[in-house]
Motif scaffolding. Structure first.
Motif, mmCIF file in Angstrom:
data_model
loop_
_atom_site.group_PDB
_atom_site.id
_atom_site.type_symbol
_atom_site.label_atom_id
_atom_site.label_comp_id
_atom_site.label_asym_id
_atom_site.label_seq_id
_atom_site.Cartn_x
_atom_site.Cartn_y
_atom_site.Cartn_z
ATOM 1 N N VAL A 104 38.571 7.846 31.765
ATOM 2 C CA VAL A 104 37.714 9.028 31.566
ATOM 3 C C VAL A 104 36.989 9.386 32.861
ATOM 4 C CG1 VAL A 104 35.657 9.873 30.340
ATOM 5 C CG2 VAL A 104 37.455 8.680 29.079
ATOM 6 N N VAL A 105 36.484 8.372 33.560
ATOM 7 C CA VAL A 105 35.782 8.615 34.826
ATOM 8 C C VAL A 105 36.743 9.236 35.849
ATOM 9 C CG1 VAL A 105 34.656 7.492 36.790
ATOM 10 C CG2 VAL A 105 34.036 6.836 34.478
ATOM 11 N N SER A 163 37.397 12.841 34.959
ATOM 12 C CA SER A 163 36.209 13.674 35.181
ATOM 13 C C SER A 163 36.002 13.931 36.676
ATOM 14 C CB SER A 163 34.976 13.017 34.566
ATOM 15 O OG SER A 163 34.645 11.875 35.294
ATOM 16 N N TRP A 164 36.336 12.938 37.511
ATOM 17 C CA TRP A 164 36.134 13.130 38.945
ATOM 18 C C TRP A 164 37.068 14.217 39.489
ATOM 19 C CZ3 TRP A 164 32.400 12.963 41.978
ATOM 20 C CH2 TRP A 164 32.583 13.052 43.365
ATOM 21 N N VAL A 190 38.000 16.841 37.844
ATOM 22 C CA VAL A 190 37.384 18.117 37.440
ATOM 23 C C VAL A 190 36.162 18.428 38.314
ATOM 24 C CG1 VAL A 190 36.275 19.353 35.525
ATOM 25 C CG2 VAL A 190 38.189 17.812 35.071
ATOM 26 N N ILE A 191 35.342 17.396 38.567
ATOM 27 C CA ILE A 191 34.126 17.618 39.367
ATOM 28 C C ILE A 191 34.488 18.066 40.791
ATOM 29 C CG2 ILE A 191 32.138 16.447 40.427
ATOM 30 C CD1 ILE A 191 32.016 14.715 37.866
ATOM 31 N N ARG A 192 35.463 17.407 41.373
ATOM 32 C CA ARG A 192 35.876 17.802 42.735
ATOM 33 C C ARG A 192 36.426 19.221 42.764
ATOM 34 N NH1 ARG A 192 39.106 13.752 46.478
ATOM 35 N NH2 ARG A 192 40.092 15.757 46.809
ATOM 36 N N ARG A 193 37.159 19.560 41.708
ATOM 37 C CA ARG A 193 37.725 20.917 41.631
ATOM 38 C C ARG A 193 36.609 21.962 41.537
ATOM 39 N NH1 ARG A 193 40.239 22.638 36.104
ATOM 40 N NH2 ARG A 193 38.006 22.976 35.804
#
Lengths: 35, 550
Positions: A14-15, A18-19, A21-24
């Motif tokens: 999951v982490v 999510s990373w 998506v966050i970087r995008r």
């Protein structure tokens, strides 16, 4: 053993997702809109 | 000594409330702590509002009964709700600068009716939850201090109501974070001590695997034989995955979790808080669940099993650690109660009668200063007090049904708000009518099914949990309600505005700090994974092989 692997790997997966998506969405070269 | 610890902690929280309360100047301070909260405080309040006596008593008792590994399957899924929730919902909520979650819905769907209905759900659903949490907390304190239950109800209610009324979200943020540290220490150090006293992790696992009274308890399906009240191994697994997913939704969507992001200083604080909360709860539950089952090595007959940790605090832990453990259990309950009372007050004052007022919110020109604002703040406090008095009355006069009511109220929001929350952000075509019918269908579905299973004696198959069925009804209601409806231009414009990442959030410095939080979380789960394999998986496998079992 299966529970030990499940308990460690599910959050790690999951982490990792999510990373991506966050970087995008928050990286400087990303498009402005969050989709 | 236990009494001194518990009462001392009450006084500390009141003092913090009084000191912080002096800084509350307007509704932004009172409702969302001025939107200035750093990662530590947001993560602290996320975890503190989530964990309550349900965790330290109900789930500890379940684990003590013989289901520690099953609880870890549930937990691995539900803690994932922190990171997924902030990505799919929480950061958009923060971006909207709403004061409450119902206000966010009202603005997303350009409908005061949606805001009012969501506000009524908060008042009813969280009101019930608060009654359950106050009852549970009072029973613990009454048992510890030997006071009559009604006196304890009043004292507990006064403790959390006083600091919540004085300081609103500002005080809750600080108190929740203090309580977060207290119960994290209580859980990790307290249960760590229990495992240490049982001979250390490897020896404790070997002894637990050999327990004749609760065989197979460390296996993925939990205890077998007479104590297997959860059914066959397959049913236990389906139950664990179902409940894990339902609670993932609770963590991601419920107002007492998602509203915490409204207080964050910026979106990166939301993201980091999600990581920190996930890692904290993940670490805590390893100690809590294995420690709870290890209590069996000292006394396999604690009745009811919900008081297993309290029994250990009084009989296994050294006195100072015992007081810390008990204070931690009380702190977990108090912090949830305070958050719930605040949410009831905020929604009763701000959302329920939203259709009678002009649009609110910074983007709609809210004036957050001047005499009107002072009146609005006073009104919010009065409404919160009135809501609190009703809860006190209900707690005193209703029979205790702590777990049933608590579980019902907690899952209610995941089912009824889930589709509107996620769908409303992903799709521009979702309208007020669709969102409203979905919310109402989910709310009524969960309420009716829970009523039938809890009080009507009806048994549903293990995969048809009321919350999951309610979620399906909510999706169906949303689709049907949305047929032929067109979104208003204001609703479309609002959605567009929250989809755009603000430039100030695109900072390399901010992103590198968020990366640190992410890497910290990776480290916690990597160490947990290795620790669990070496200290639980391998010794348990050896014990099973040596015993010729499984």
């Amino acid at each position: 053993m299966a529970v030990a692997l499940f308990y460690g790997l599910v959050p790690l997966l999951v982490v990792a997702i999510s990373w991506v998506v966050i970087r995008r969405d928050y990286g400087r070269r990303s498009s402005r809109k969050v989709r | 000594m236990f009494a001194a610890g518990v009462i001392g902690s009450f006084v500390l929280y009141l003092v913090i409330g009084a000191v912080v309360g002096r800084k509350v100047k307007d509704r932004s301070d009172f409702y969302v702590a001025g939107r200035k909260a750093p990662t530590l405080l947001v993560a602290g309040t996320l975890v503190a509002s989530f964990l309550s006596t349900v965790s330290f008593m109900g789930e500890v008792g379940f684990s003590y009964d013989g289901f520690p590994a099953v609880m870890l399957i549930v937990t691995a899924l539900n803690i994932s709700g922190y990171v997924l929730g902030v990505l799919f919902f929480g950061r958009y909520l923060r971006r909207s600068e709403a004061l409450t979650v119902p206000e966010f819905f009202g603005r997303r769907f350009d409908s005061k009716v949606v805001q009012s209905v969501a506000g009524v759900m908060v008042v009813l659903g969280i009101g019930l939850y608060l009654v359950a949490v106050t009852q549970g907390l009072s029973l613990v304190v009454a048992q510890l201090l030997g006071w009559p239950v009604w006196v304890t109800v009043v004292v507990v209610w006064l403790a959390y109501s006083a600091f919540t009324l004085m300081s609103g979200s500002q005080g809750i943020l600080v108190n929740d974070t203090v309580m977060f540290f207290v119960f994290m220490l209580a859980g990790v150090v307290g249960m760590g001590w229990v495992i240490g006293k049982a001979g250390g992790p490897v020896e404790a696992v070997t002894k637990m695997a050999a327990l004749k009274s609760k065989p197979d308890a460390l296996s993925w399906h939990g205890v077998s034989g007479d104590g297997a009240y959860m059914g066959s191994p397959g049913e236990v697994l389906v139950w664990a995955v179902t409940i894990g997913i339902v609670w993932m939704g609770v963590v991601a969507i419920s107002p007492w979790q998602s509203s915490r992001y409204l207080m964050a200083k910026d979106e990166h604080v939301c993201l980091r808080s999600g990581f920190v909360a996930m890692a904290s709860v993940g670490l805590l539950y390893v100690f809590l669940m294995f420690g709870a089952f290890a209590i069996n090595l000292f006394n396999p007959n604690v009745e009811p099993s919900e008081v297993a940790f309290i029994w250990a605090a009084q009989n296994v832990l050294p006195p100072a650690l015992g007081v810390l453990a008990v204070t931690g259990i009380v702190a977990a309950g108090l912090s949830s109660a305070a958050a719930f009372l605040a949410l009831i007050g905020f929604s009763a004052a701000h959302d329920v009668f939203a259709w009678r007022r002009q649009p609110s919110g910074k983007q709609a020109g809210r004036d957050e200063s001047g005499p009107d604002e002072a009146d609005a703040l006073r009104f919010s406090r009065l409404v919160m007090l009135a809501g609190g008095v009703v809860v006190l009355g209900l707690t005193l006069w209703s029979p205790p049904a702590v777990l049933e009511i608590g579980y019902f109220a907690a899952t209610l929001f995941a089912a009824s708000w889930g589709p509107a929350a996620i769908w409303g952000i992903r799709s521009a075509r979702l309208t007020a009518r669709g969102a409203l019918s979905g919310m109402v269908a989910g709310f009524v579905g969960v309420a009716v099914l829970n009523g039938l299973t809890t009080f009507g004696g009806i048994e549903l198959p293990v995969w048809a949990d009321p919350a999951l069925v309610g979620f399906a009804l909510s999706i169906g209601g949303t689709v049907v309600g949305n047929l032929g409806a067109q979104p208003s231009p204001r609703a479309v414009a609002f959605r567009e505005s929250i989809l755009e990442t603000p430039d100030r959030e695109r900072s390399a410095v901010q992103l590198s700090r968020t990366r640190l939080a992410m890497l910290g979380t990776v480290a916690v789960f990597a160490v947990t994974l290795v620790g669990l394999v070496l200290l639980y998986g391998l010794p348990f496998g050896d014990a099973v092989t040596a015993g010729g079992g499984l």
